[in-house]
Scaffold this active site. Sequence first.
Site, mmCIF file in Angstrom:
data_model
loop_
_atom_site.group_PDB
_atom_site.id
_atom_site.type_symbol
_atom_site.label_atom_id
_atom_site.label_comp_id
_atom_site.label_asym_id
_atom_site.label_seq_id
_atom_site.Cartn_x
_atom_site.Cartn_y
_atom_site.Cartn_z
ATOM 1 N N GLU A 1 0.830 -1.212 0.000
ATOM 2 C CA GLU A 1 0.000 0.000 0.000
ATOM 3 C C GLU A 1 0.867 1.265 0.000
ATOM 4 O O GLU A 1 0.535 2.262 -0.637
ATOM 5 C CB GLU A 1 -0.948 0.010 1.208
ATOM 6 N N SER B 1 18.890 -8.401 -8.949
ATOM 7 C CA SER B 1 17.736 -8.606 -9.841
ATOM 8 C C SER B 1 17.973 -9.583 -10.991
ATOM 9 O O SER B 1 17.050 -10.288 -11.379
ATOM 10 C CB SER B 1 17.219 -7.290 -10.427
ATOM 11 N N HIS C 1 2.724 -9.799 -9.967
ATOM 12 C CA HIS C 1 4.161 -10.071 -9.952
ATOM 13 C C HIS C 1 4.897 -9.063 -9.069
ATOM 14 O O HIS C 1 5.730 -9.417 -8.241
ATOM 15 C CB HIS C 1 4.719 -10.026 -11.376
ATOM 16 N N SER C 2 4.573 -7.795 -9.276
ATOM 17 C CA SER C 2 5.180 -6.719 -8.485
ATOM 18 C C SER C 2 4.229 -5.541 -8.582
ATOM 19 O O SER C 2 3.171 -5.640 -9.210
ATOM 20 C CB SER C 2 6.541 -6.316 -9.070
HETATM 21 C C1 LIG Z 1 18.094 -12.380 -16.403
HETATM 22 C C2 LIG Z 1 16.748 -11.775 -16.172
HETATM 23 N N1 LIG Z 1 15.830 -11.797 -17.150
HETATM 24 C C3 LIG Z 1 14.629 -11.228 -16.982
HETATM 25 C C4 LIG Z 1 14.314 -10.618 -15.803
HETATM 26 C C5 LIG Z 1 12.965 -9.939 -15.627
HETATM 27 N N2 LIG Z 1 12.131 -10.703 -14.674
HETATM 28 C C6 LIG Z 1 12.088 -10.378 -13.376
HETATM 29 S S1 LIG Z 1 11.175 -11.450 -12.495
HETATM 30 C C7 LIG Z 1 10.783 -12.358 -13.865
HETATM 31 C C8 LIG Z 1 9.942 -13.581 -13.717
HETATM 32 C C9 LIG Z 1 10.509 -14.584 -12.759
HETATM 33 O O1 LIG Z 1 9.614 -15.630 -12.569
HETATM 34 P P1 LIG Z 1 9.890 -16.789 -11.535
HETATM 35 O O2 LIG Z 1 11.320 -17.183 -11.571
HETATM 36 O O3 LIG Z 1 8.899 -17.844 -11.759
HETATM 37 O O4 LIG Z 1 9.684 -16.102 -10.099
HETATM 38 P P2 LIG Z 1 8.340 -15.477 -9.484
HETATM 39 O O5 LIG Z 1 8.320 -14.045 -9.871
HETATM 40 O O6 LIG Z 1 7.208 -16.237 -10.024
HETATM 41 O O7 LIG Z 1 8.485 -15.606 -8.008
HETATM 42 C C10 LIG Z 1 11.371 -11.795 -14.998
HETATM 43 C C11 LIG Z 1 11.202 -12.305 -16.355
HETATM 44 C C12 LIG Z 1 15.304 -10.604 -14.803
HETATM 45 N N3 LIG Z 1 15.097 -10.029 -13.603
HETATM 46 N N4 LIG Z 1 16.500 -11.180 -15.000
#
Ligand SMILES: Cc1ncc(C[n+]2csc(CCOP(=O)(O)OP(=O)(O)O)c2C)c(N)n1
Lengths: 322, 425
Positions: free
Chosen positions: B102, B188, B318-319
């Site tokens: 929030e 990240s 997701h965020s």
């Molecule tokens: C190398 C890389 N590629 C793309 C991203 C962008 N990104 C951030 S989170 C995400 C999805 C990750 O999904 P998952 O591993 O299933 O974790 P969840 O978010 O579901 O917990 C992506 C594509 C990133 N952070 N790092």
Amino acid sequence: MNMFMAINDAMRTALKSDDSAVLFGEDVAFGGVFRCSMGLRDEFGKNRVFNTPLCEQGIAGFGIGYASTGRTAIAEVQFADYIFPAFDQLVNEAAKMRYRSGNQFNCGGLTVRAPYGAIGHGGHYHSQSPEAYFTHTPGLKVVIPRDPIQAKGLLLSCIRDPNPCIFFEPKALYRGSVGDVPVGDYTIPLGKAEIVQPGTDVTVVGWGAQMHVLAKACDMAQSEMGISCELIDLRTIVPWDIATIVDSVKKTGRLVVSHEAPKTSGFAAEIAATISDKCFLYLEAPIQRVCGYDTPFPLVFEKCYVPDHLKNFEAIKHTVDF
Amino acid sequence: MLLANSRGMLAAGRRAAVAANAMQLRSLTTGVSGAADKLTYEFTDKLDLIKPESYESRKAYQVIGEDGKLRQSKEPSLSAELCQKMYENMVRLQVMDHVLYEAQRQGRISFYMQTNGEEGINIGSAAALKHEDVVFAQYREAGVLMWRGFSLQNFADQCFSNADDPGKGRQMPIHYGSVEHNFHTISSPLTTQVPQAAGAAYAFRDAGKDGPVVATYFGEGAASEGDFHAGMNFAATLECPILFLCRNNQYAISTPVQDQFRGDGIVSRAQGYGMASIRVDGNDTIAVYEAVSEARAYARENNRPVLVEMMSYRIGHHSTSDDSTAYRPIEEIESWKETAHPIPRFRKYMEAHNLWDEDKETALRTDVRKAVLQAMTHAEDKPKPDALDNLFADVYTEMPQNLVEQQRELSEQLKKYPAHYAVHH
Ligand SMILES: Cc1ncc(C[n+]2csc(CCOP(=O)(O)OP(=O)(O)O)c2C)c(N)n1
Ligand SMILES: [Mg+2]
């Protein structure tokens, strides 16, 4: 039309005009995290616009292979900060496929798009400008647009260029930058810089989002000091338009180059070296590089870190006062 | 019998039939002592293309059903005290997530990611680890740090990038890290932590039976990266005491699992690496605790990696940059929330065992909410880290000349335009 819509429009145009073209990457199917592929899956089907597994080396390698069959691959890497797992595929494979095979094979139909640059709150890994890593790789073209009109024309050129291209999109401009983008099919030539604002006292060179910062610095130089800047958008970072910059510096005798990426080994160093070689006797002041500092991109210090209009204004002034 | 329902992945009886050049491979030693010294296989005259449909799906270990009732006749071995501590931490994590989410919506912080739906994975696995175990996490594992004693104030300070953030305000919110809590700072770029974790675990090979292990967390999406393969294969061949803790929440941002892989989730890959594995219901906190405890004991005793796939669902977006209704039906989210959320499930179990009641619940939530809000107010009031001191430090142990000069340039610039660079701008 803003920039993400212009990019969307360019990709629609490419998919429409070339049946072999496919568009793929992480989260591309639902429209992409920056909405650039919005609606394209519905329009062109899931065999042409699709999600890939989460793997940038896969995205690049897959794109190279698809393009090696003579077809067109438009690959999205979600952030330029995440292009590094694809580095080997791009540097050792995409860039060298033509050369190593004696021009028997190539992957010229490959374009890799990636959002880059500062956004105000991106910290280390959602802010970087990695263009110089790729400009150090003969065989790749590196292109960065400054606004939606440029984005559409330059992206279409990349997609249709017979060489592998890396197209970095200034994510700060996706929504912020708006322009009257022509609806039709058009291209803007690669390898050609553009004089955005002619001037007589100082040549100022940049690309991408930095062009807006530089325009502000040039305005400030004009209004506060009466300095006339010639502002040039390099547009294609390699192969770069040496002649346009040389001609300008021969006229002004002063050069400021600015990019968000760290100063050391940034592309400004390449421009400075070439211009001091070609224009040595014309230069009235040392060439100024206004760049990110040689540190990782820091979240809370972003305002201090970026080469803003004030730092560029100071550099312009310095070349005149020298 | 914890592993009663799972099929052994290292089944010695499985031998692939390889034709043609198989002769010279027959007795190839792998150099690994233990389960499979040699790559051995038998020959067959049956030409057999094995189709993926014939692969069996691995069952997920479960202790408490979705109704909150025990599935086994035997009571789990957790003490009442531990159960209570786990439940309280899950609620605290949920409340903190809610308040900070929030706060982002109100523009007080720039970004946030919730664990919503994965509180059981967070706390169940954290409780099964020892404090000395080194954690390499992805980003949706704030509960692991919370379990280890990272305070609400610590979390808030990081999210507000203030001078008390140990990361000196350099990274986005939720990129926590604490050497004191043996928790590596979040990065990240996905999956980079996985091979790093294997390397750290290699250092603990000789640590003895009471020594630490390494635990690395990652999502099912991140498991598609090349680094996942590198980390798994290194850990298997180099015999590292490490737990690969996969949170399979069925989405990677918008990408559903069917676009991510076509095998039986992530757990099935363990067999390919010659690695022990467990699949567990990630929304069953006690099952997660038991599975990770068992995995930890095996990893430590045998100097071997274990892959644990924790099945769950990402209930939140997701965020804060994401609106998940753009790619999944609201009914799907609601159904997981209503029938499978780990917190109500655990609560039902606790209440059935007279460990919890409505009064305790209300008191806990009120207290925690107050504490989070207070931590947030403090965090907001604290000064930001000083730019000149902190922007150029820690790039190297000592500042090279280029950085000394750039620091001086910035200092002059700040003096020239103080208003422009003032913090809180
Ligand atoms: C190398 C890389 N590629 C793309 C991203 C962008 N990104 C951030 S989170 C995400 C999805 C990750 O999904 P998952 O591993 O299933 O974790 P969840 O978010 O579901 O917990 C992506 C594509 C990133 N952070 N790092
Ligand atoms: Mg996931």
